[in-house]
Enzyme design. Structure first.
Site, short mmCIF file in Angstrom:
data_model
loop_
_atom_site.label_atom_id
_atom_site.label_comp_id
_atom_site.label_asym_id
_atom_site.label_seq_id
_atom_site.Cartn_x
_atom_site.Cartn_y
_atom_site.Cartn_z
N HIS A 63 0.86 -1.18 0.00
CA HIS A 63 0.00 0.00 0.00
C HIS A 63 0.89 1.22 0.00
O HIS A 63 1.95 1.24 0.61
CB HIS A 63 -0.88 0.01 1.26
CG HIS A 63 -1.81 1.19 1.30
ND1 HIS A 63 -3.02 1.18 0.65
CD2 HIS A 63 -1.68 2.41 1.88
CE1 HIS A 63 -3.61 2.35 0.83
NE2 HIS A 63 -2.83 3.10 1.57
N ASP B 170 -15.57 1.87 6.05
CA ASP B 170 -14.56 2.83 5.59
C ASP B 170 -15.11 3.69 4.46
O ASP B 170 -14.87 4.91 4.44
CB ASP B 170 -13.29 2.12 5.11
CG ASP B 170 -12.28 3.14 4.60
OD1 ASP B 170 -11.86 3.99 5.42
OD2 ASP B 170 -11.95 3.13 3.41
N LYS C 249 -8.74 -2.04 5.43
CA LYS C 249 -8.85 -2.59 4.08
C LYS C 249 -7.75 -3.63 3.81
O LYS C 249 -8.00 -4.65 3.18
CB LYS C 249 -8.78 -1.45 3.05
CG LYS C 249 -10.05 -0.60 3.08
CD LYS C 249 -9.97 0.60 2.16
CE LYS C 249 -9.09 1.69 2.67
NZ LYS C 249 -9.21 2.98 2.06
N SER D 275 -8.29 3.46 8.42
CA SER D 275 -8.87 3.39 7.08
C SER D 275 -8.02 2.49 6.19
O SER D 275 -8.52 1.58 5.52
CB SER D 275 -8.97 4.81 6.50
OG SER D 275 -9.26 4.78 5.14
N ARG E 222 -15.44 12.10 5.89
CA ARG E 222 -14.19 12.82 6.18
C ARG E 222 -13.79 13.70 5.01
O ARG E 222 -13.30 14.82 5.18
CB ARG E 222 -13.08 11.82 6.48
CG ARG E 222 -13.29 11.09 7.81
CD ARG E 222 -12.38 9.87 7.89
NE ARG E 222 -10.99 10.21 7.77
CZ ARG E 222 -10.05 9.40 7.27
NH1 ARG E 222 -10.37 8.19 6.85
NH2 ARG E 222 -8.81 9.79 7.20
#
Ligand code: URA
Length: 434
Positions: free
Chosen positions: A82, A161, A187, A183, A168
């Site tokens: 990520h 999320d 995931k 968040s 947000r």
């Protein structure tokens, strides 16, 4: 329990227990907690923060809000990566087939770009035919058959999320470390990989402006992953300048595959190689760093990484010729304009944020979630910080839909690329590994 009391508690700096956090998350999903209450709670978190125990409880409640991909149950010990997001960050496109070619399954769910940052799904959709939407069984099957898959996150995965992030996004409450960490990690945990590299970007084009901010986000994400039994390494990397030469979807796809033939810019190659080697260390193969480096380099020199890339793209319906002859299959922008240096000297700075915004305004990114993307447009940088340039030398090439758009981008790029008399040495792209 009442949401208003929990909002007041967080406003006044008190810590929630796990049951209170679950009440908020479940309530947002079933509508018993109103969106404005969710938004008010997020704003209280911006000012008061979340303790580590609250972050653990929030992440668990978010993971529990939807489906979880059971890769290990399917007999697949996969890795994932990520990035917290940046400009020109096409690392996933190169890293995925490179690691898979080394015998380590890569199972990746990706997102779209917003604002000045790009998103992997947008880049992949520049490839004609590429399908981003696979069902979870099809995703698992492709990882088993081909060794890798990169797909859109399914709506069943961490619905909390999607809901919280949408709140947000429109209430200026994205940049709370605890909210970002939960968040991202909810995931990652739900997507099922046993090991992962988290690339935490730092610099003007990143969420984290300082190394201290990046370290804190890395600490939170690393803790969430390891406490959930995953093997996690965070790599903090610089995002003061765009990564590689290209910013824009099709342009970035082409450059990413250049990494696999050893023909990409040094900064991009360094990040891809470092993350690939780390994933091989973390993988079921448990290689030491020297052996992992040898395997990664061999996958490039033998052509096996390119072969895996062709198989991966074809498996998802894309035209595999994109790997070797990208401009036979992807659209090129009709207007191509060079931006030239109006003075001689050394490149002091290539502002990532400014270049990202210029690319976005060309159409390569979205100002709002509803905007469409133009996959062909973007920017190819010809210089990096530290380079010496002569007057009239090309600094960048703009790929635009219209001459007007190109002219506007040229002005932005001239402001983004600072040339001065001082010789500068940019710091290494990899700051530290945690
Ligand atoms: N990326 C995410 O997935 N979530 C955030 O909160 C920020 C970046």
């Amino acid at each position: 329990m009442r949401a208003v009391d929990l909002i007041a508690a967080k406003r006044d700096g008190r810590e929630h227990d796990a049951g209170e956090i679950r009440f908020l998350v479940d309530g947002l999903l079933d509508g018993s907690v109103a969106p404005e209450q969710g938004a008010a709670w997020c704003m209280a978190v911006i000012f008061r923060g979340l303790a580590d125990r609250e972050i653990d409880a929030l992440c668990a409640a978010m993971v529990g809000s939807g489906e979880v991909v059971d890769l290990l149950g399917a007999g697949i010990d996969a890795v994932d990566k990520h990035s917290t997001g940046g400009v020109g960050d096409k690392v996933t496109l190169a890293l995925t087939p490179l690691v898979a070619a080394c015998g380590v399954p890569v199972a990746k769910m990706s997102g779209r770009g917003l604002g000045h940052t790009g998103g992997t799904l947008d880049k992949l959709e520049a490839i004609p035919g590429y399908r981003i939407a696979l069902t979870i069984p099809a995703f698992i099957e492709q990882v088993r058959e081909v060794g890798c898959a990169v797909v859109a996150q399914t709506p069943e995965l961490v619905p909390a999320d999607a809901l919280l992030y949408a709140l947000r996004d429109v209430t200026a409450t994205v940049p709370a470390p605890g909210l970002i960490a939960t968040s991202v990690m909810s995931k990652k945990l739900a997507a099922g990989a046993a090991a992962m590299v988290l690339d935490v970007k730092v610099g003007d084009g990143a969420f984290c402006a300082t190394v201290a901010d990046a370290r804190e986000l890395a600490r939170l994400m690393h803790g969430l992953g390891t406490r959930a039994g995953r093997r996690v390494v965070c790599e903090i990397t610089r995002m003061d300048a765009p990564l590689g030469n290209t910013v824009g979807n099709a342009l970035e796809v082409a450059e990413a595959f250049d990494v696999l033939r050893g023909a990409a810019p040094a900064d991009l190659t360094a990040v891809v190689r470092s993350s690939a080697v780390t994933l091989l260390e973390l993988s079921h193969l448990r290689l030491d760093r020297t052996e992992a480096e040898r395997r990664v380099d061999e996958a490039v020199s033998s052509g096996s990484a390119l072969a895996t890339a062709r198989r991966w793209i074809a498996a998802q319906g894309g035209d595999p010729r994109v790997v070797d002859a990208p401009w036979d299959v992807m659209e090129r922008a009709p207007v191509v304009v060079a931006v030239r240096a109006d003075r001689a000297g050394f490149v002091q700075r290539v502002g990532a944020l400014a270049v990202g915004l210029a690319a976005m305004r060309l159409g390569a990114g979205r100002a709002t979630k509803a905007d469409a993307i133009d996959h062909a447009v973007g920017i190819v940088l010809a210089v990096h910080p530290g380079d010496e340039v002569a007057i009239g030398e090309t600094l960048a090439t703009i790929h635009a839909r219209t001459a007007e758009a190109a002219a506007a981008a040229a002005d932005e790029l001239r402001a983004a690329i600072a040339i001065g008399g001082e010789r500068v040495t940019p710091p290494p792209v990899l700051v530290e590994r945690i």
